[in-house]
Design a protein around this motif. Structure first.
Motif, mmCIF file in Angstrom:
data_model
loop_
_atom_site.group_PDB
_atom_site.id
_atom_site.type_symbol
_atom_site.label_atom_id
_atom_site.label_comp_id
_atom_site.label_asym_id
_atom_site.label_seq_id
_atom_site.Cartn_x
_atom_site.Cartn_y
_atom_site.Cartn_z
ATOM 1 N N ARG A 7 -32.183 -59.856 35.554
ATOM 2 C CA ARG A 7 -31.716 -59.655 36.934
ATOM 3 C C ARG A 7 -31.703 -58.176 37.306
ATOM 4 O O ARG A 7 -32.121 -57.798 38.406
ATOM 5 C CB ARG A 7 -30.337 -60.273 37.111
ATOM 6 N N ASP A 28 -34.274 -69.929 39.213
ATOM 7 C CA ASP A 28 -32.820 -70.106 39.332
ATOM 8 C C ASP A 28 -32.359 -71.369 38.619
ATOM 9 O O ASP A 28 -32.566 -72.489 39.089
ATOM 10 C CB ASP A 28 -32.442 -70.152 40.814
ATOM 11 N N THR A 65 -29.040 -71.529 37.675
ATOM 12 C CA THR A 65 -27.596 -71.280 37.610
ATOM 13 C C THR A 65 -26.748 -72.519 37.862
ATOM 14 O O THR A 65 -25.551 -72.514 37.536
ATOM 15 C CB THR A 65 -27.184 -70.182 38.603
ATOM 16 N N MET A 77 -26.882 -66.408 30.488
ATOM 17 C CA MET A 77 -26.496 -66.621 31.886
ATOM 18 C C MET A 77 -25.064 -67.159 31.967
ATOM 19 O O MET A 77 -24.246 -66.671 32.766
ATOM 20 C CB MET A 77 -27.466 -67.607 32.542
ATOM 21 N N PHE A 126 -21.722 -65.163 33.610
ATOM 22 C CA PHE A 126 -20.947 -65.735 34.700
ATOM 23 C C PHE A 126 -19.472 -65.895 34.325
ATOM 24 O O PHE A 126 -18.581 -65.621 35.140
ATOM 25 C CB PHE A 126 -21.511 -67.097 35.107
ATOM 26 N N SER A 166 -19.864 -59.489 37.214
ATOM 27 C CA SER A 166 -21.232 -60.007 37.321
ATOM 28 C C SER A 166 -21.610 -60.418 38.736
ATOM 29 O O SER A 166 -22.624 -61.084 38.931
ATOM 30 C CB SER A 166 -21.402 -61.213 36.379
ATOM 31 N N PHE A 177 -25.439 -62.202 40.203
ATOM 32 C CA PHE A 177 -25.450 -63.585 40.665
ATOM 33 C C PHE A 177 -25.577 -63.687 42.181
ATOM 34 O O PHE A 177 -25.611 -64.793 42.734
ATOM 35 C CB PHE A 177 -24.194 -64.326 40.197
ATOM 36 N N ILE A 197 -16.154 -66.991 38.672
ATOM 37 C CA ILE A 197 -16.954 -65.973 38.014
ATOM 38 C C ILE A 197 -16.050 -64.964 37.313
ATOM 39 O O ILE A 197 -15.018 -64.560 37.840
ATOM 40 C CB ILE A 197 -17.890 -65.273 39.032
#
Length: 556
Positions: A17, A25, A27, A57, A61, A68, A72, A86
């Motif tokens: 990132r 993606d 996530t 990842m 998070f 982060s 994100f 988060i």
């Protein structure tokens, strides 16, 4: 517009990132992890399917010690109800992907290296907190030994549990444990034959961290295989396993068809039938999945060729194939010939610990060499090869299993592609000569059912793009051993092969060719395939010696 660089060589989410690399993606996997709420979960996937990237990842998070929000920003998880979670929990993350040790002593050093980053990080967090923590003195001693690389396996057996306890004591929040490639030490201990010496350590190392820990909130493990409860998980009964058959987490490892289409178009490529034949074919939880490593390399090189091969050792696969029984070989023969086969499959246990055919098929599926097509009414599974890229890898494995290399099979294909049938026969004989150690190792076995059978299988895998391969198909007045029907008869001949085992290889080859004539195999093939020439080969094996007699009939 300048295109983003590919994330090849990057398996850390923050690095991808911050470097603004192309990112698919995934996530929403974070949402699925939090929704599932498993105490201990294991996700099994093949190598090079993004396991480490996804685990880092999750770490970025959830980790309370990080900020982060920037990395994100704009990703799917921030549009869900979990966006406010988060950086809200203590996290311990480490990967064992490099712990492929050849001895217990080497394993101890590698585990120290794997644990060092998190031990160092929590050492600094604890000192910065300035409080007196009950677990700190014991933690500090372990930290020094890990840093020096002198901790023994006995000392390391409780090292993860100790780190969990300190993290909980610092934050007073149940800890998230992310354990990447957890099975590498276990599989290497089997591969290098020292598992019995460390089985107690393995059970304690994993069990002390994952069973009965009040400070543990949730643990997520990734690996290639699920290792049997009888050993590594002997102290655990709370592990939820997500295999390639489960819907949960299925779209988050590897690229879906839509994700593949988008990345190819971004790099000015097209998702056409050639790409699908080479890289498509994994069925994971109902999704059609592409190998991400191969797609990324194709985007970089713009060349449609295998990329997944040679990304790790296949020794476990090769050794397992060598040890297969006759029933497995017969099913494998049917798989090569028909493209699919119906078998019993066990994905829940490692083949190294429960050696039967169901777990061996499970090993090939978990490792990414085969995929599941469908489940039948009799609790059996229809399995098949994944794609052309994986077949190339399989060709190498079969070649190694009989004591040669995949290059020899490639020479066979090359000779046939050029219609150089004399070179084909020479190469076949050279392969037999190179397989001396393999033939010696199976002395006393029925010859055709073993090395020559595997040799034929390897050749079939190598040549299936040019030939439709049939074995023991009724033809003329009998059943030839191998029938190779040319997919382009105007370019290359159909081939009939009759194989004999004989103390006199020269006489055996003549006998095999005579059988082709007497049984009228060529006449039968001509009736079914009116176009193209026909090459008849009588092949005789005598241990490592081989003789080939050829005959190309005229008009029949």
């Amino acid at each position: 517009m300048k295109k983003k660089n590919l994330p090849l060589g990057y398996d850390d989410f923050r690095e991808v990132r911050e470097a603004d690399r192309y990112f698919v993606d995934k996530t929403l996997m974070i949402k699925e992890f939090l929704d599932c709420g498993d105490k201990v979960a294991l996700i099994t996937r093949p190598r090079r399917f993004g396991k480490t990237l996804n685990m880092t990842m999750l770490r970025e998070f959830l980790d309370i010690s990080q900020d982060s929000h920037d990395i994100f920003d704009g990703l799917a998880i921030m549009d869900t109800e979990y966006a406010d979670q988060i950086n809200s929990r203590p996290v311990i993350y480490f990967t064992l992907k490099d712990c492929n040790a050849q001895t217990p002593e080497e394993l101890a050093v590698m585990l120290c290296n794997a644990l060092m980053p998190e031990y160092t990080r929590y050492y600094e967090i604890a000192r910065a907190a300035g409080a007196q923590f009950v677990m700190y003195p014991k933690f500090e001693k372990m930290c020094q030994k890990i840093y020096d690389g002198t901790a023994t396996l006995t000392e390391l057996s409780a090292s993860v549990a100790l780190l969990l306890q300190l993290a909980f004591e610092i934050y007073r929040i149940p800890v998230i444990l992310l354990w990447d490639e957890y099975d590498t030490p276990v599989m290497s201990s089997h591969q290098y034959h020292y598992h019995d010496r460390i089985s107690a350590f393995i059970a304690n190392f994993y069990g002390s961290a994952l069973k009965g820990q009040q400070c543990l909130g949730s643990a997520l493990l990734t690996g290639i295989q699920r290792v049997a409860k009888e050993s590594i998980f002997s102290k655990l009964n709370n592990v939820i396993v997500y295999t390639v058959l489960d819907k949960a987490y299925s779209p988050y490892f590897g690229f879906t068809g839509q994700e593949t289409k988008e990345i190819l178009e971004y790099y000015d490529l097209t998702l056409d039938d050639h790409v699908k034949q080479m890289y498509d074919g994994y069925q994971i939880g109902g999704y059609d999945i592409y190998n991400p490593w191969s797609i990324l390399n194709y985007c970089k090189n713009k060349e449609l060729r295998p990329y997944w091969i040679n990304t790790s050792s296949n020794k476990v696969i090769r050794d397992s194939l060598n040890g297969a029984n006759q029933a497995f070989r017969q099913d494998f023969d049917a798989l090569v010939e028909h493209g699919e086969v119906e078998v019993a499959v066990n994905l829940e246990t490692s083949y190294e610990e429960l050696r039967n055919n169901a777990t061996l098929w499970g090993l090939f599926i978990n490792a990414g060499y085969l995929t599941v097509q469908e489940r039948t009414d009799y609790d059996l599974w229809v399995i098949r090869f994944v794609n052309r890229e994986v077949k190339d890898e399989f060709k190498n494995i079969v070649a190694e299993s009989i004591g040669t290399d995949g290059g020899n099979f490639s020479h066979l294909a090359s000779a046939l592609a050029r219609c150089d049938y004399e070179k084909f026969c020479e190469t076949y004989k050279r392969i037999v000569l190179n397989c001396t150690s393999y033939y010696d190792s199976i002395k006393g076995e029925k010859q055709y059912e073993n090395p020559y059978h595997m040799l034929a299988l390897g050749m079939m895998i190598s040549l299936d793009s040019m030939y439709e391969i049939k074995s023991n198909l009724e033809m003329g007045d009998g059943r030839p051993d191998i029938l190779m029907i040319s997919r382009e008869p105007q370019k290359r001949a159909h081939i009939i092969m009759e194989i004999k085992c004989s103390d006199d290889a020269a006489a055996g080859a003549k006998e095999a060719l005579a059988q082709i004539r007497e049984k009228r195999y060529a006449e039968g093939l001509r009736a079914a395939q009116p176009d193209g020439e026909i090459l008849c080969l009588g092949i005789a094996h005598s241990a490592k010696r081989c003789m080939v007699e050829s005959w190309m009939p005229g008009n029949i």
